[in-house]
Design a protein around this motif. Structure first.
Motif, PDB file in Angstrom:
ATOM      1  N   GLY A  96      17.573   3.707 -18.856  1.00  0.00           N
ATOM      2  CA  GLY A  96      17.161   3.871 -17.446  1.00  0.00           C
ATOM      3  C   GLY A  96      15.562   4.096 -17.475  1.00  0.00           C
ATOM      4  N   GLU A  97      14.789   4.326 -18.569  1.00  0.00           N
ATOM      5  CA  GLU A  97      13.576   4.660 -18.643  1.00  0.00           C
ATOM      6  C   GLU A  97      12.562   3.516 -18.274  1.00  0.00           C
ATOM      7  N   CYS A  98      11.697   3.850 -17.491  1.00  0.00           N
ATOM      8  CA  CYS A  98      10.297   2.717 -17.301  1.00  0.00           C
ATOM      9  C   CYS A  98       9.613   2.573 -18.379  1.00  0.00           C
ATOM     10  N   LEU A  99       9.691   1.262 -18.915  1.00  0.00           N
ATOM     11  CA  LEU A  99       8.728   0.763 -20.352  1.00  0.00           C
ATOM     12  C   LEU A  99       7.437   0.936 -20.018  1.00  0.00           C
ATOM     13  N   ARG A 100       6.941   0.318 -18.718  1.00  0.00           N
ATOM     14  CA  ARG A 100       5.460   0.230 -18.453  1.00  0.00           C
ATOM     15  C   ARG A 100       5.577  -0.172 -17.054  1.00  0.00           C
ATOM     16  N   LEU A 101       4.141  -0.109 -16.452  1.00  0.00           N
ATOM     17  CA  LEU A 101       3.739  -0.509 -15.260  1.00  0.00           C
ATOM     18  C   LEU A 101       2.874  -1.966 -15.536  1.00  0.00           C
ATOM     19  N   ILE A 102       3.024  -2.961 -14.914  1.00  0.00           N
ATOM     20  CA  ILE A 102       2.126  -4.142 -15.237  1.00  0.00           C
ATOM     21  C   ILE A 102       1.783  -4.475 -13.711  1.00  0.00           C
ATOM     22  N   ASN A 103       0.490  -5.400 -13.868  1.00  0.00           N
ATOM     23  CA  ASN A 103      -0.128  -5.990 -12.749  1.00  0.00           C
ATOM     24  C   ASN A 103      -0.756  -4.987 -11.624  1.00  0.00           C
ATOM     25  N   GLN A 104      -1.050  -3.841 -12.266  1.00  0.00           N
ATOM     26  CA  GLN A 104      -1.811  -2.630 -11.625  1.00  0.00           C
ATOM     27  C   GLN A 104      -3.098  -2.567 -11.627  1.00  0.00           C
ATOM     28  N   THR A 105      -3.992  -2.792 -10.629  1.00  0.00           N
ATOM     29  CA  THR A 105      -5.309  -2.892 -10.619  1.00  0.00           C
ATOM     30  C   THR A 105      -5.807  -1.388 -10.601  1.00  0.00           C
ATOM     31  N   SER A 106      -6.993  -1.052 -11.460  1.00  0.00           N
ATOM     32  CA  SER A 106      -7.571   0.324 -11.046  1.00  0.00           C
ATOM     33  C   SER A 106      -8.384   0.640 -10.041  1.00  0.00           C
ATOM     34  N   ASN A 107      -8.552  -0.361  -9.042  1.00  0.00           N
ATOM     35  CA  ASN A 107      -9.406   0.099  -7.861  1.00  0.00           C
ATOM     36  C   ASN A 107      -8.482  -0.194  -6.680  1.00  0.00           C
ATOM     37  N   SER A 108      -8.146   0.631  -5.915  1.00  0.00           N
ATOM     38  CA  SER A 108      -7.256   0.444  -4.819  1.00  0.00           C
ATOM     39  C   SER A 108      -7.629  -0.449  -3.769  1.00  0.00           C
ATOM     40  N   ASN A 109      -9.121  -0.872  -3.671  1.00  0.00           N
ATOM     41  CA  ASN A 109      -9.723  -1.792  -2.763  1.00  0.00           C
ATOM     42  C   ASN A 109      -9.126  -3.205  -3.231  1.00  0.00           C
ATOM     43  N   ASP A 110      -8.979  -3.297  -4.564  1.00  0.00           N
ATOM     44  CA  ASP A 110      -8.557  -4.644  -4.930  1.00  0.00           C
ATOM     45  C   ASP A 110      -7.097  -4.766  -5.182  1.00  0.00           C
TER      46      ASP A 110
ATOM     47  N   GLY B 259       6.978  -2.617  -6.920  1.00  0.00           N
ATOM     48  CA  GLY B 259       6.520  -1.383  -6.133  1.00  0.00           C
ATOM     49  C   GLY B 259       5.564  -1.418  -5.330  1.00  0.00           C
ATOM     50  N   ASP B 260       4.613  -0.516  -5.028  1.00  0.00           N
ATOM     51  CA  ASP B 260       3.458  -0.631  -4.226  1.00  0.00           C
ATOM     52  C   ASP B 260       2.271  -0.949  -5.188  1.00  0.00           C
ATOM     53  N   GLY B 261       2.039  -2.397  -5.176  1.00  0.00           N
ATOM     54  CA  GLY B 261       1.032  -2.971  -6.021  1.00  0.00           C
ATOM     55  C   GLY B 261       1.161  -3.061  -7.285  1.00  0.00           C
ATOM     56  N   CYS B 262       2.419  -2.929  -7.740  1.00  0.00           N
ATOM     57  CA  CYS B 262       2.616  -2.917  -9.270  1.00  0.00           C
ATOM     58  C   CYS B 262       3.971  -3.503  -9.435  1.00  0.00           C
TER      59      CYS B 262
END
Length: 796
Positions: free
Chosen positions: A44-58, A32-35
């Motif tokens: 068909g459900e989403c288990l989780r999101l990974i590799n997602q940073t809390s700061n948009s600048n990072d 996805g977009d940054g994740c």
């Protein structure tokens, strides 16, 4: 100044990269977009999101994902800055990170052969590396330190012996010998594929010496014996598969190579039996197919489409799951959400244009997931004969929902570059009524050419009457009234235009209803090119069933006729008029000019729960308050591309004053919906993909919370009265009832429970005769309650 971070609302873009299927075929991974999204195949459900940073600048761009070749339960995520993050995707744990001194381009993995990394150094030289053992301090092995071009359409066989890629022009095929570390190229010559113009996609057979090439002409070319032909300087053996009339966009082989899947602009998945020209089809998938991937057990394949959805299609070519966020526009003639973003409170959803022409999509406000698509025009999308041909389709240009969430009005237009054929410029205004029994919209009235041969510009419902006002290029302001059903005359309920108004024969555009603070009368504002006119309703406002009759009152004039009015909004006895290159503020009571702003507004949204209005002006976002006249501004390059915006209810109040009552969402083409969060706010708390985040942790803590709560109420050493014991027994019975009423599949495994607590919940034995029977029965219960645990201990 309060800092705000821009975050994705709901599910972002899923179509940029091909999906990846886990080796056990239980999960599908999409970038996805940054994740990275992890989808469960069965539900068909989403288990989780990974590799997602809390700061948009990072946030760094993710360029590829691959299964760890040494551990099938780990996922390697490659970022453009050279980082490879290794995740345990089932538990959502970041295990370690590998840092490479290069810019990553692509990731691929082959079981028991290593992780293959394509990169680019500071001198813009492309190379291929292999990581044999994925661990924290591993060092990659250089296989090819200089590749001839930027590799595209990369593919490897299952043996780890050969790989292929194309150049960006699709004219040269490069063959990588991973054992001898040699590279060969096949240039497209007149003897082989020159009349196919170029190669779009390529795939190597997992087990045999065969290449599948998708061409721009629509043919699939199978190259056999390419290794021997390379050694003997002979042309390889070629055969063709032909069904596609447009370029083949994607190819993939099944795990054992017995089937070949292909897709393209026809929106049809084609399944070919290998070495035989016997295709089977899955038609009407809604949008062109961009990527295909097949599962290892060959029970399904995943297809990604240009409307930002992907399907899980079974081996019998039936759709098992459809997953997606906001449907993106995939036709070049489609505008970016021309009907805007609207809130349908009855279903807690957002309503907007769908990526499928002629459809509306309903998206959940809670989790940003696509609920369903509503077919408005009743036409199937048919791909053109040539990509250069203009595709004739009917699209929804305008949309409005009344304040009671009962009526939905759509304006559709079927048009092309040709203005000679009247059928190709068909325009319809449709009125839809929500049926509470069927929980869906039903067509009530359909009106052809509501403003003659001219298009309709804007429409707006009366805030207290069942009345609709529309404007168009024909120069008329039309008022549509609902006619009730009359069983005596057998008249059915319908909508009809009984009055129309014009001003100086100018084309009408923007609309706005406003109510003065001194009276209860509701007036109508309508713009005619650069003028804003005010129309007063002469009918008593209390008689809501009677048709309104408007009379011209005054005009708010602007000196520049070329600077036409785009939007009108009112609040607190003020009217905000947005022209093309400036914004004027007028007083409704005395008609005096207040002030002006040099803003070029291209999108705006009025907060219904406060006095703020959000205006997107080039790269600026202005929050203007009607109550105190203050303006809060923010700047971002993303704001230039915003085409639509809307406010939705805010579950958690923001510390930023303009967003305390509502949350602002806005749409950016090809990126989806965005929203704001505070600098110290966690994204998972604001934008969940599922209604319940981290369900697994919640399920495991269910019994723990119950036991802890009961332990706090019960202390062994503390003496208790009869009333305390009665309350305690009621409390325990209530907790036990909650535990027993929970479905079994939501509970953790048996080894998480206290065996003594489970024994107490077993049914007591009636008619106990002797102590021996009691002891025997007690032993049997002990075995029953501890059987699963003991068996696991014995096996271990």
């Amino acid at each position: 100044m309060k800092k705000l971070n821009i975050r994705q609302f709901g599910i972002g873009t899923l179509m940029k990269y091909p999906p990846l299927i886990s080796l056990d075929s239980k999960y599908v991974f999409t970038i996805g977009d940054g994740c990275v999204y992890i989808w469960i195949v069965k539900t068909g459900e989403c288990l989780r999101l990974i590799n997602q940073t809390s700061n948009s600048n990072d946030q760094q761009a993710i360029i590829g994902i691959a299964i760890n070749p040494n551990n099938r339960l780990q996922l390697c995520i490659g970022e453009q800055n050279g980082l490879i993050n290794v995740w345990d995707y089932e538990d959502g744990i970041l295990i370690h990170t590998i840092k490479l001194e290069m810019e990553l381009i692509h990731l691929s993995s082959i079981s028991n052969h290593g992780l293959y990394v394509f990169g680019k150094n500071t001198k813009n030289i492309y190379s291929l590396h292999r990581i044999e053992s994925v661990r924290h301090n591993c060092s990659p092995i250089v296989l090819f330190d200089k590749l001839p071009c930027l590799p595209t359409c990369i593919s490897f066989d299952q043996k780890g012996e050969y790989g292929i890629f194309l150049n960006s022009d699709g004219t040269i095929i490069y063959l990588l010998n991973l054992i001898n570390l040699q590279i060969k190229n096949f240039a497209i010559t007149k003897q082989n594929l020159s009349y196919h113009e170029k190669i779009i996609c390529a795939q190597i057979h997992p087990n045999e010496e065969c290449l599948a090439l998708g061409t721009q002409s629509g043919r699939i070319v199978l190259w056999y014996n390419y290794l021997n032909s390379t050694n003997n300087n002979k042309e390889p053996t070629i055969s063709y598969l032909h069904w596609h009339s447009l370029p083949v966009l994607c190819l993939t082989f099944s795990f054992d190579g017995s089937y070949l899947f292909s897709g393209g602009h026809e929106c049809v998945l084609v399944k070919w039996l290998y070495r035989k020209n016997e295709p089977t089809f899955r038609p009407r998938l809604g949008a062109p197919i961009l990527h295909i991937n097949s599962s290892n057990d060959q029970t399904f394949c995943a297809t990604t489409h240009s409307d930002n959805t992907f399907h899980l299609i079974g081996s019998n070519l039936s759709i098992q799951q459809t997953i997606g966020g906001i449907n993106q526009m995939f036709l070049p003639q489609q505008a970016s959400l021309p009907a805007g973003i609207h809130v349908f409170a009855r279903q807690q959803s957002l309503v907007m244009n769908s990526g499928k022409p002629g459809y509306l999509q309903f998206m959940s406000i809670e989790n940003g997931k696509l609920l369903y698509n509503l077919d408005i025009v009743g036409e199937n999308y048919v791909s053109p004969n040539e990509l250069t041909d203009q595709c004739v389709f009917t699209d929804i240009k305008r949309l409005i929902i009344d304040s009671t969430d009962t009526w939905l009005v759509t304006f559709e237009e079927r048009s092309t570059n040709s203005i000679n054929d009247d059928h190709q410029n068909e325009r319809k205004l449709r009125f839809w009524k929500f049926n509470l029994n069927t929980n869906q919209f039903e067509l009530n009235t359909s009106i052809t050419y509501p403003h003659g041969q001219e298009t309709l510009n804007q429409m707006l419902f009366h805030p207290s009457k069942l009345e609709l006002a529309t404007t168009g290029n024909d120069g008329f302001l039309k008022v549509w009234t609902f006619i009730q059903e009359n069983p005596i005359t057998k008249r059915v309920s319908h909508w009809r235009c009984l009055s129309a108004y014009t001003h100086r024969s100018y084309s009408s555009n923007a609309l706005c209803y406003y109510k003065l603070s001194t009276t209860n009368q509701i007036n109508l504002c309508c713009s005619f090119e650069h003028l804003v006119t005010v129309w007063i309703d002469t009918i008593n406002d209390k008689i809501t069933d009677e048709e309104s009759h408007y009379e011209y009152s005054r005009c708010f004039a602007h000196y520049d006729r070329k600077n036409s009015v785009e939007y009108i909004h009112s609040s607190s006895d003020q009217i905000l008029v947005c022209h093309k290159s400036l914004v004027n503020l007028w007083n409704c009571l005395n008609g005096q000019f207040i002030k002006s702003f040099s803003w070029h507004v291209h999108a705006l949204a009025k907060d219904p729960r406060s006095s703020f209005i959000a205006l997107f002006d080039k790269s600026f976002l202005h929050f203007y308050s009607f109550s105190d006249g203050k303006c809060h501004s923010r700047k971002s390059s993303l704001f230039r591309r915003v085409t639509s915006a809307s406010y939705i209810p805010n579950e958690k109040s923001s510390s930023f004053v303009p967003l305390q009552h509502s949350r602002l969402i806005f749409y950016i083409p090809q990126e989806g919906l965005k929203t704001f969060i505070d600098d110290n706010e966690e994204e998972n708390d604001l934008i969940p993909i599922n209604g319940k985040l981290e369900m697994e942790n919640v399920e495991k803590n269910l019994l723990v919370n119950l036991i802890r709560q009961s332990q706090n109420d019960f202390e062994i050493n503390k003496p208790k009265s009869f009333d305390d014991l009665t309350k305690l027994n009621q409390r325990i019975n209530h907790l036990n009832q909650q535990f027993l009423s929970t479905p079994a599949y939501l509970l953790p495994s048996i080894d998480h429970y206290c065996i003594d607590s489970l024994k107490r919940m077993l049914l007591p034995i009636e008619n106990q005769i002797t102590k021996e029977n009691d002891s025997t029965d007690q032993m049997s219960f002990d075995r029953l309650s501890t059987m699963s645990v003991d068996s696991e201990e014995e096996n271990s």
